[in-house]
Design an enzyme around this catalytic site. Structure first.
Site, mmCIF file in Angstrom:
data_model
loop_
_atom_site.group_PDB
_atom_site.id
_atom_site.type_symbol
_atom_site.label_atom_id
_atom_site.label_comp_id
_atom_site.label_asym_id
_atom_site.label_seq_id
_atom_site.Cartn_x
_atom_site.Cartn_y
_atom_site.Cartn_z
ATOM 1 N N SER A 156 31.425 -54.492 11.770
ATOM 2 C CA SER A 156 31.803 -55.521 12.739
ATOM 3 C C SER A 156 30.592 -56.307 13.217
ATOM 4 C CB SER A 156 32.499 -54.883 13.947
ATOM 5 O OG SER A 156 32.775 -55.841 14.935
ATOM 6 N N ASP A 157 30.736 -57.616 13.217
ATOM 7 C CA ASP A 157 29.718 -58.479 13.800
ATOM 8 C C ASP A 157 29.667 -58.220 15.308
ATOM 9 O OD1 ASP A 157 27.820 -60.572 13.820
ATOM 10 O OD2 ASP A 157 29.350 -61.936 14.557
#
Length: 959
Positions: A375-376
């Site tokens: 996940s960013d």
């Protein structure tokens, strides 16, 4: 011809726009510095602008269309008129011939089997069977055609929500409009991450109107297949569908729609529909059922031919083949494609309601099997709403100076959160930036003569600024603090301030300028910005972890910031930086293990993201990747499921499989839960369909060979049609969502299906012999009967049993546990029970089959219900025995399965060896301690009993 704008721009003081000429070069790699005057038609075969339907063939001077002031753009009236003339900026879609699409449903293994039976029935002049089979063939085609059309229309409607936008100057305002509304002469702004919406020519000015010497780096691989991006300078052509990888400039649109380079070579952008993992599994199941059916039917044909070879009527091959083909048609999964299409379409619509848009239907199933989610951080785990904190200022500068210089080095019109935060804070706190006209890009008292936009390599923006009051020109830079500190030659105080900010979880933004008349950089200060975590991020991560999904944070921020954010979110503190990611001394296996154990990654580049996904996939993991920028596109494509987050660039949206319309990570979790429900429905249908086919074929295989008995063709086909149509409602059934990532275990599925099918076959023989031997329903004429006409009541009994017993089993196959743990939906229950109530009434009232006493029919109906409860208990015990694939590997340890089994055993041996080492280490410490204690107490001899009594438990303490 008037001088073009590009010529005028060579003199920065001349502001009047006199004209611009352009032409399209022969290929994307070439351009013309002095293009010829061109004439273009006002329309083509797909563009009609005459209200009464006739085409206009008048020609328009292209140079006249490109006389657009780049500072203001076209007026709305000009744009509307040109839109009528040239039509919308979109490629003419090649529609699939609907007749050919319908006819395609008559091709394939299942269709060929039905068609063969139809031909055999026509040859032997069995017209009832002929028309019945022909009707079944068309029914299958009609259902498949309309259900696939529904699925396609649903997906297309969802994709319309992802229509591309572009920033365009009209009437002096920078507006965001649909790319379909662009016309020749429009002034557009191209920046990092944009997909070029139409063919155009670069003007050499940035979004704010300042001259720029920077180049635009464009990825043209969609057109030319080139691996490397191409640099585009002022005056050169950019082409529709290419991607801006670096830089920012204004461009004037020269060609739109089918007149663009890619429009004239539309075959270059043909999309190939890839077969997803789910479809491969379903096709394998369908092929297994067809082959199993053909094998048994061929055996029946051979045996019957040998048995009746001396009979002039029964011994004919066609007379044998007709009834057997009917049996085969009744067994094969005619509804398999329809069930898949309906389930996927319903699932995609359900995800859309949760703000999750599916671009590739196969990704729905693949999401259910995700085991790792990279996940960013910014905008996904955090709010991406930057607020300013107490800054660090170099000597001689004020907070207003820091904001003003930050503003001068900001990219006008960019939607980047940092740029927006800087502009908003400066416009609020710096007096000279207040009370300006709306949409103005000018800074009173200053003139920006050149601007270099941000790119991921340099990590800063730069502007050349002229102070009008004293005619002093200098440069201003804004970017990553470590880069700015290095640019000014280092500063220990700034490094300490930056470290303190990072420890507090603050993001720092460095600002520097050159001294007047020199190229020497001096630090202005560090702006401190807070990007707080989303309120639901920690809870969402915990939900992912309980669902068996490992969340790994991926960010370009410094390692110390990443550790602080990771701590707040409960992700752990094992954060690898770029040095670990690029360690060339590690083997691929070691790198994969290191990435798997890490909780996150910091200071990453696009290449690092791609490498992370690749390394995790090499471990056999299904990886999901979130991203929002053009540089995330390679990793999004590489991941099993690429997820473009809210506010993403066009390039990221184009590369992703799934697009999130709502911010945050919680929508991803909603999508995973929905995909797991869809997976369970499809797995339920597969288990039911294999079981019913095995039961059907095994029972009739035996009774045909041994007793030469079968049901009439009309009843066999009725079972096929009613039961397959009823299973369409599985798409709206309640589903028990699994706690761990789902996985197709085909070995387990086929074993359990065959096992349940054998048990159902035994039950069917029980009914057959009971009503034959006890109730006297003879299957054929015998010497004991007075009439050669046999009582057909046994057909009614067996029709009701064979229709209901396997069909009720779908209540059990819905989930791996007991059927009462998750009750089916009301519509699912009504349809499944309703079809069998119809069969019950047919038997009681004698519709299409002889009537039998109601008590006997109800008894058969009740036994079918009770048997499903018993089979449900057996199913649960099989699932408990079959532990997470270990038995399936041991059953057929060959090829890749053998390697997987050996790898699993090797890992288990290594784990045992580690625990033994852990166990022996403290034992040695305890032994040495006792020796020292004995020596210290004066004993020169240690009793053997003491040595024998040394033991240690790894959970702590002596035993």
């Amino acid at each position: 011809m008037a001088r073009g704008y590009l010529e005028l721009q060579d003199d920065p003081k001349e502001e009047e726009f006199k004209g611009f000429s352009a032409s399209t070069p022969a290929s994307p790699s070439s351009s013309s510095s002095s293009p010829p005057r061109s004439r273009v038609p006002s329309g083509n075969s797909n563009r009609s602008n005459n209200n009464n339907g006739s085409k206009e063939h008048a020609e328009v001077e292209m140079d006249d269309l490109l006389l657009t002031p780049p500072q203001t753009g076209l007026t709305h009236e000009q744009a509307a008129q040109r839109l009528k003339t040239f039509g919308p900026n979109q490629l003419v879609e090649v529609k699939v011939n609907q007749l050919l699409k319908f006819l395609s449903y008559f091709v394939g293994p299942i269709a060929f089997l039905i068609e063969a039976a139809c031909i055999v029935s026509a040859i032997v002049k069995d017209w009832f069977n002929f028309f019945t089979i022909l009707g079944l063939l068309f029914l299958n085609a009609v259902i498949g055609y309309f259900e696939e059309a529904r699925a396609e229309s649903a997906v297309e409607a969802l994709r319309q929500t992802l229509a591309l936008k572009t920033r365009c100057w009209r009437e002096g305002q920078l507006q965001e409009i649909d790319t379909t509304l662009l016309v020749p002469g429009d002034i557009i702004v191209l920046r990092l991450g944009d997909i070029v919406p139409a063919d155009g020519r670069l003007l050499g000015i940035d979004a704010s109107g300042a001259r720029t010497d920077g180049e635009l780096l464009v990825d043209q691989s969609s057109l030319t297949g080139e691996s490397f991006a191409v640099s585009k300078k002022k005056g050169e052509e950019v082409f529709s569908s290419t991607v801006v990888k670096q830089g920012q400039q204004r461009a004037i649109v020269t060609k739109t729609g089918s007149d663009t380079y890619i429009g004239k070579a539309a075959h270059l952008i043909a999309n190939t529909a890839s077969e997803g993992h789910f479809q491969k599994v379903i096709n394998r199941i369908g092929n297994f059922l067809v082959l199993f059916t053909l094998l048994l039917t061929i055996i029946i044909i051979v045996v019957q031919y040998i048995t009746y070879r001396d009979d002039s009527v029964r011994g004919q091959v066609l007379n044998i083949l007709g009834p057997v083909m009917i049996l085969a048609i009744s067994a094969i999964p005619i509804g398999l494609p329809s069930v898949m299409a309906v389930t996927m379409a319903v699932g995609a619509r359900g995800l859309a309601a949760k703000q999750v848009i599916v671009k590739r239907l196969a990704a729905v199933e693949e999401m259910s099997a995700l085991s790792v989610l990279c996940s960013d951080k910014t905008g996904t785990l955090t709010l991406n709403e930057l607020t300013f904190d107490e800054p660090y200022l170099a000597e001689g500068y004020t907070p207003q100076d820091l904001l003003l210089y930050s503003y001068l080095a900001s990219e006008f019109g960019a939607n980047d959160p940092i740029e927006l935060a800087v502009r908003q804070a400066a416009e609020w706190q710096v007096p000279i930036l207040r009370n300006r006209p709306a949409g103005s890009s000018k800074v009173p008292g200053y003139e920006i003569s050149n601007f270099i936009p941000f790119n991921p390599s340099s990590k800063y923006t730069q502007a050349t600024v002229r102070d009008i009051s004293n005619e002093v020109t200098y440069k201003v830079a804004k970017g990553a603090p470590q880069v700015i500190i290095q640019l000014v030659g280092g500063s220990d105080a700034a490094v300490r301030a930056y470290t303190t900010m990072a420890q507090r979880g603050l993001r720092a933004l460095g600002v520097a300028r050159t001294l007047a008349g020199t190229d020497k950089w001096t630090l202005v200060g560090l702006a401190a910005m807070l990007d707080p975590p989303r309120p639901d991020s920690e809870q969402t991560i915990q939900r992912c972890q309980t669902m068996g999904i490992t969340v790994k944070m991926v960010t370009g921020d410094q390692q110390i910031i990443a550790k602080e954010v990771s701590r707040r979110l409960g992700l752990g503190r094992v954060i690898l930086d770029a040095s670990h990611l690029a360690d060339g001394l590690l083997t691929e296996e070691q790198r994969s293990d290191r990435f798997y154990r890490a909780d996150g990654f910091a200071e990453v580049t696009p290449e690092h993201k791609f490498r992370i996904v690749d390394a995790l996939q090499q471990r056999g993991l299904l990886v999901g990747m979130t991203g929002d920028g053009v540089n995330d596109a390679p990793a999004l494509k590489k991941a099993n499921v690429g997820i473009a987050v809210h506010g993403c660039t066009d390039a990221a949206r184009s590369a992703a499989d799934i697009v999130l319309l709502a911010p945050g990570l919680s929508t991803i979790v909603d999508g995973i839960l929905a995909s797991r429900a869809i997976f369970q429905r499809m797995r339920s249908y597969a288990l039911y369909r294999i079981t019913s086919t095995v039961h059907f074929l095994m029972f009739f295989f035996v009774v045909i060979l041994v007793y030469d008995w079968s049901l009439p063709a009309k009843l066999l086909i009725l079972i096929c049609v009613l039961n397959d149509l009823a299973t369409l409602v599985i798409a709206v059934d309640n589903a028990q969502i699994s706690k761990l990532p789902d996985k197709w275990r085909v070995g387990q599925l086929i074993f359990l299906s065959c096992f349940l099918g054998i048990l159902l076959t035994g039950l069917s023989f029980g009914h057959f012999f009971y009503f034959w031997k006890v109730k006297g329903y003879y299957p054929y004429p015998t010497a004991e009967t007075d009439s050669p006409v046999v009582d057909r009541s046994l057909e009614s009994i067996m029709y009701l049993h064979i229709s209901s017993a396997p069909h009720f089993l779908i209540f059990s196959t819905r989930l791996t546990g007991y059927f009462w743990e998750s009750m089916p939906s009301i519509w699912f229950t009504i349809v499944i029970l309703g079809t069998q109530v119809i069969a019950l009434l047919m038997v009681i009232f004698g519709w299409l089959t002889p009537a039998v006493p109601a008590t006997q029919a109800l008894a058969v109906f009740g036994v079918s219900l009770v048997s499903c409860v018993v089979l449900d208990v057996i199913k649960v015990q099989v699932f408990k025995f079959w532990t997470l694939g270990s038995h399936s590997l041991s059953c057929a340890p060959c090829g890749g399965r053998r390697k997987m089994l050996l790898d699993r055993k090797r890992v288990e041996r290594n784990q045992k060896r580690v625990w033994r080492s852990i166990h022996k280490g403290p034992e040695a410490i305890v032994a040495k301690t006792r020796v020292l204690l004995a020596i210290g107490s004066g004993g020169s001899k240690i009793p053997q009993s003491m040595m024998d009594d040394i033991s240690w438990d790894r959970h702590g303490g002596s035993l």
